[in-house]
Enzyme design. Structure first.
Site, short mmCIF file in Angstrom:
data_model
loop_
_atom_site.label_atom_id
_atom_site.label_comp_id
_atom_site.label_asym_id
_atom_site.label_seq_id
_atom_site.Cartn_x
_atom_site.Cartn_y
_atom_site.Cartn_z
N ARG A 52 0.85 -1.20 0.00
CA ARG A 52 0.00 0.00 0.00
C ARG A 52 0.88 1.25 0.00
O ARG A 52 0.60 2.25 -0.64
CB ARG A 52 -0.96 0.00 1.21
CG ARG A 52 -1.66 1.34 1.40
CD ARG A 52 -2.89 1.31 2.29
NE ARG A 52 -2.79 0.44 3.43
CZ ARG A 52 -2.07 0.66 4.54
NH1 ARG A 52 -1.35 1.77 4.66
NH2 ARG A 52 -2.06 -0.21 5.52
N TYR A 104 -17.13 16.10 -14.96
CA TYR A 104 -17.59 14.71 -14.96
C TYR A 104 -18.55 14.50 -13.78
O TYR A 104 -18.28 15.01 -12.67
CB TYR A 104 -16.38 13.76 -14.88
CG TYR A 104 -16.77 12.35 -14.54
CD1 TYR A 104 -17.68 11.65 -15.33
CD2 TYR A 104 -16.26 11.71 -13.41
CE1 TYR A 104 -18.07 10.36 -15.01
CE2 TYR A 104 -16.64 10.41 -13.09
CZ TYR A 104 -17.54 9.74 -13.89
OH TYR A 104 -17.93 8.47 -13.57
N ASP A 176 -7.70 18.67 -14.56
CA ASP A 176 -8.00 17.29 -14.93
C ASP A 176 -7.71 17.17 -16.42
O ASP A 176 -8.43 17.72 -17.25
CB ASP A 176 -9.46 16.97 -14.60
CG ASP A 176 -9.82 15.52 -14.89
OD1 ASP A 176 -9.19 14.91 -15.78
OD2 ASP A 176 -10.75 14.99 -14.24
N LYS A 201 -8.84 5.96 -18.86
CA LYS A 201 -9.19 6.43 -20.19
C LYS A 201 -8.02 6.29 -21.17
O LYS A 201 -7.53 5.19 -21.35
CB LYS A 201 -9.70 7.87 -20.08
CG LYS A 201 -10.77 8.05 -18.96
CD LYS A 201 -11.98 7.21 -19.23
CE LYS A 201 -13.09 7.23 -18.21
NZ LYS A 201 -12.86 7.53 -16.84
O1 P1T Z 1 -13.75 6.56 -13.50
P1 P1T Z 1 -12.54 7.07 -12.79
O2 P1T Z 1 -11.27 6.39 -13.20
O3 P1T Z 1 -12.73 7.14 -11.31
O4 P1T Z 1 -12.32 8.58 -13.31
C1 P1T Z 1 -13.18 9.62 -13.00
C2 P1T Z 1 -13.07 10.70 -14.03
C3 P1T Z 1 -12.31 11.83 -13.74
N1 P1T Z 1 -12.17 12.84 -14.63
C4 P1T Z 1 -12.76 12.79 -15.83
C5 P1T Z 1 -12.59 13.93 -16.79
C6 P1T Z 1 -13.52 11.66 -16.20
O5 P1T Z 1 -14.08 11.65 -17.42
C7 P1T Z 1 -13.70 10.61 -15.27
C8 P1T Z 1 -14.52 9.40 -15.60
N2 P1T Z 1 -15.38 9.60 -16.65
C9 P1T Z 1 -16.25 8.66 -17.16
C10 P1T Z 1 -16.37 7.42 -16.68
C11 P1T Z 1 -17.05 9.10 -18.31
O6 P1T Z 1 -17.64 8.27 -19.03
O7 P1T Z 1 -17.11 10.32 -18.55
#
Ligand code: P1T
Length: 393
Positions: A52, A104, A176, A201
């Site tokens: 961790r 988001y 972000d 992503k």
């Molecule tokens: O899903 P996660 O890995 O926790 O990421 C969150 C997140 C943070 N910032 C942006 C710009 C994002 O698009 C996302 C996650 N977005 C999606 C799952 C979506 O379909 O837009």
């Protein structure tokens, strides 16, 4: 690593942080699954203690991520949301955060529904005009949080302009960078304090990992976040770290094709009889097309559009595609299509969604790396079927 410091992005994507394993010569980074590491005596760890706290596969990924953003430090997390939550844990009840108005849905949920009840105040504002920041800054403002391009209305925010305003008041700026990736946009070079990504992503790129990361040049921020990464414990598994490392090796190649395909699809949809409006920063019709050219290497692979006939017609179209999969998320090699109002941004109140421009018939697509003709033909047949069913064609 040090030899690579001066290398260009494409070389860093393939190699940064990675060297053949000194023990076996393995060219690919080993996946070290061990949760704990032998110590030479009580309190005498070698390089690692407990996974961790730190793990060899994760550390390799963190070095690679830092090289891509050109940062001193990087930390990997279990998801993009975990990265955001960890950053917000640095703040205290009574502190105030300014965020861009279009976020988001999960990020909005953390800000309002998780951190709000714990005493964190927040204000959302349209920062496509950076001067709006001045109107909402308070004496207790401790962080500014932006996405650019925003999710899902693809507004752009001038990072340098916002960073300058933050700097003059000593407020850290978080960008972000999930939609753009470090291949297309470098927020730290433009004055941001922290960069976050959902590595789920484009960085991983194959829709088989959930992960996140934070990069910074600010050692004070890094130390606080490193403490919280271990203390809160929202860390990625070694296997997921390995997959993200593997995905990153083709980031530059994938992004070139995402961008190329997104342009093709954008122009195709712009002249389609079932489409009212296309939103893509790479189109001259985008209100911030000039900023896209200034701030980004290219406009990215995300595109939104409004279907003529509204949600009912859009729903039919989304169930008729065969190359595009109707699903949340983005940034994978495969093309995805979704309706933010009932999927990714369902947690945002309907009035706020409407005000943002997530209107009836609003659809978001993540343009993959398939043949662009197949993508256009697939959208065409789905939209035409939906239009005919509703007597619009
Ligand atoms: O899903 P996660 O890995 O926790 O990421 C969150 C997140 C943070 N910032 C942006 C710009 C994002 O698009 C996302 C996650 N977005 C999606 C799952 C979506 O379909 O837009």
């Amino acid at each position: 690593m040090s030899k690579l410091k001066a290398m260009r992005f494409d070389t860093l994507a393939v190699h940064a942080g990675q060297e053949p394993d000194p023990l076996s010569g393995a060219v690919m980074t080993p996946i070290v699954l061990s949760s704990t590491f032998a110590q030479d005596g009580p309190g005498k760890p070698r390089a690692y203690e407990y996974s961790r706290t730190d793990n060899p596969t994760r550390r390799t990924l963190e070095h690679c991520l830092a090289a891509l953003e050109g940062s001193k430090h990087a930390l990997a997390f279990a998801s993009g949301c975990a990265a955001m939550s960890t950053i917000l844990h640095v703040l205290r009840p009574g502190d105030h955060v300014i965020a861009c108005d279009d976020l988001y849905g999960g990020s909005y949920r953390i800000l309002k529904k998780v951190m709000g009840p714990l005493g964190l105040e927040s204000t959302q504002v349209d920062l496509s005009d950076p001067r709006r920041l001045d109107e909402v800054i308070r004496p207790n403002t401790k962080l500014v949080w932006i996405e650019t391009p925003t999710n899902p209305t693809l507004k752009l925010i001038d990072i340098s302009a916002v960073a300058e305003r933050c700097k003059s008041r000593s407020i850290p700026l978080v960008v972000d960078n999930t939609f753009a990736t470090p291949y297309l946009q470098k927020p730290l070079e433009l004055g941001a304090t922290l960069v976050v990504h959902s590595t789920t992503k484009y960085l991983n790129g194959h829709s088989d990992v959930v992960g996140g990361c934070v990069m910074t040049n600010d050692s004070g921020w890094h130390e606080q976040l490193r403490f919280l990464q271990n203390a809160i414990g929202a860390v990625p598994s070694p296997f997921d770290c390995y997959l993200v490392l593997r995905g990153i090796k083709t980031l530059h190649l994938r992004m070139e094709r995402h961008v190329q395909n997104a342009h093709r699809v954008a122009y195709f949809l712009a002249s389609h009889p079932m489409v009212e409006r296309v939103i893509y920063p790479g189109l001259p019709s985008h209100p911030q097309h000039e900023l896209a050219k200034k701030q980004m290497k290219a406009a990215g692979g995300m595109l939104s559009f409004v279907v003529r006939g509204g949600d009912e017609v859009a729903r039919i179209a989304l169930s008729e595609t065969s190359v595009f999969t109707c699903a949340e998320s983005l940034g994978g090699v495969e093309s995805l299509i979704e309706m933010p109002s009932i999927m990714t941004h369902g947690s945002i109140p309907p009035e706020q969604r409407k005000a943002l421009g997530i209107v009836d018939g609003f659809v978001r697509i993540s343009v993959g790396v398939e043949d662009p003709d197949d993508l256009c033909e697939d959208l065409d047949q789905a939209l035409r079927k939906a239009g005919k069913k509703n007597g619009l064609l």
